[in-house]
Design an enzyme around this catalytic site. Structure first.
Site, mmCIF file in Angstrom:
data_model
loop_
_atom_site.group_PDB
_atom_site.id
_atom_site.type_symbol
_atom_site.label_atom_id
_atom_site.label_comp_id
_atom_site.label_asym_id
_atom_site.label_seq_id
_atom_site.Cartn_x
_atom_site.Cartn_y
_atom_site.Cartn_z
ATOM 1 C CB VAL A 7 -112.011 116.546 65.024
ATOM 2 C CG1 VAL A 7 -111.073 116.054 66.118
ATOM 3 C CG2 VAL A 7 -112.929 115.429 64.577
ATOM 4 C CB SER A 8 -112.751 121.124 62.089
ATOM 5 O OG SER A 8 -112.656 121.976 63.204
ATOM 6 C CB THR A 9 -112.053 117.744 58.616
ATOM 7 O OG1 THR A 9 -110.830 117.234 59.165
ATOM 8 C CG2 THR A 9 -111.931 119.238 58.389
#
Length: 60
Positions: A7-9
Site C-alpha cells: 500500500v502507498s500510505t
C-alpha cells in the site's frame, strides 16, 4: 507460492491484500507501506532475492 502486498500510505490497510494472498495459497508473504513511485522497495527486493526456480509470485 510467495505473496507480495503493498500500500502507498501508512493510513492504508494491508489486511484485504494479505487475506486474498493467503486464500490464494501464499505460503510466505512480503508486504510494505511505501509509494509505488519510490525506486527502492526493500521488501520487494528481499522477496526477489529469495526467489528460486519453481517459485510462484502472487500479488493482489
Amino acid at each position: 507460492m510467495i505473496g507480495y502486498a503493498r500500500v502507498s500510505t501508512t493510513d492504508q490497510n494491508l489486511d484485504a491484500q494479505t487475506d486474498a494472498l493467503t486464500a490464494a495459497g501464499a505460503e510466505r508473504m512480503f508486504s510494505e507501506r511505501i509509494s509505488g513511485a519510490k525506486a527502492e522497495r526493500p521488501e520487494l527486493d528481499k522477496m526477489l532475492d529469495q526467489l528460486r526456480a519453481g517459485d510462484v509470485v502472487v500479488t493482489k
